[in-house]
Design a protein around this motif. Sequence first.
Motif, mmCIF file in Angstrom:
data_model
loop_
_atom_site.group_PDB
_atom_site.id
_atom_site.type_symbol
_atom_site.label_atom_id
_atom_site.label_comp_id
_atom_site.label_asym_id
_atom_site.label_seq_id
_atom_site.Cartn_x
_atom_site.Cartn_y
_atom_site.Cartn_z
ATOM 1 N N PRO A 271 7.769 -8.459 -11.191
ATOM 2 C CA PRO A 271 7.618 -8.392 -12.644
ATOM 3 C C PRO A 271 6.716 -9.470 -13.237
ATOM 4 N N SER A 272 6.715 -10.669 -12.665
ATOM 5 C CA SER A 272 5.869 -11.739 -13.214
ATOM 6 C C SER A 272 4.381 -11.429 -13.060
ATOM 7 N N ASN A 273 4.048 -10.537 -12.129
ATOM 8 C CA ASN A 273 2.653 -10.088 -11.957
ATOM 9 C C ASN A 273 2.436 -8.676 -12.477
ATOM 10 N N GLU A 274 3.355 -8.196 -13.328
ATOM 11 C CA GLU A 274 3.268 -6.857 -13.915
ATOM 12 C C GLU A 274 3.149 -5.764 -12.848
ATOM 13 N N HIS A 275 3.997 -5.862 -11.836
ATOM 14 C CA HIS A 275 4.029 -4.870 -10.758
ATOM 15 C C HIS A 275 5.467 -4.364 -10.613
ATOM 16 N N PHE A 276 5.655 -3.099 -10.975
ATOM 17 C CA PHE A 276 6.974 -2.475 -10.939
ATOM 18 C C PHE A 276 6.873 -1.234 -10.059
ATOM 19 N N LEU B 171 3.835 0.850 -11.478
ATOM 20 C CA LEU B 171 3.420 0.736 -12.875
ATOM 21 C C LEU B 171 3.178 -0.726 -13.206
ATOM 22 N N GLN B 172 2.455 -0.963 -14.304
ATOM 23 C CA GLN B 172 2.258 -2.320 -14.803
ATOM 24 C C GLN B 172 3.340 -2.716 -15.798
ATOM 25 N N THR B 173 4.226 -1.774 -16.137
ATOM 26 C CA THR B 173 5.322 -2.046 -17.061
ATOM 27 C C THR B 173 6.634 -1.592 -16.424
ATOM 28 N N ASP B 174 7.754 -2.004 -17.041
ATOM 29 C CA ASP B 174 9.064 -1.666 -16.486
ATOM 30 C C ASP B 174 9.581 -0.294 -16.929
ATOM 31 N N MET B 175 8.742 0.448 -17.669
ATOM 32 C CA MET B 175 9.110 1.799 -18.104
ATOM 33 C C MET B 175 7.880 2.696 -18.085
ATOM 34 N N GLY B 176 8.112 3.963 -17.756
ATOM 35 C CA GLY B 176 7.041 4.935 -17.789
ATOM 36 C C GLY B 176 7.587 6.325 -17.548
ATOM 37 N N THR B 177 6.676 7.279 -17.463
ATOM 38 C CA THR B 177 7.061 8.654 -17.174
ATOM 39 C C THR B 177 6.028 9.282 -16.245
#
Length: 128
Positions: free
Chosen positions: A24-29, A90-96
Amino acid sequence: MVAQITDGVKVSVETTYQPEYSNPSNEHFMFAYRIQIENLSGYAVQLMRRHWHIFDSNGNRREVEGEGVVGLQPVIEPGQTHEYVSGCNLQTDMGTMHGSYEMKRLVDGESIHVNIPRFDLIAPFKLN
């Protein structure tokens, strides 16, 4: 789990957040999804191609297309099921995600497009 039936083919999806592959600190989820394709029709089908639409909560959009799924172009007989697991980062913790499969009816060679229902990719900590 979400599911949808198109032309006698049922697609069900279940997702799992993968914390061991995320940073998460590197925007990798990282998320895994399990797809179950059930042939409810009276004829055999072969999965030829996939087409994905992937969105994250920053408004980023990607499309992914290609042959088969996880290196296979499975034939699914009437009453049979094909299941596989794949992943999406994803680059965020939520998506579709949502999409479609191009399948071929083996009885007549006709192409059909089978919908993959929209499903959420949400890191569990986001739900607290």
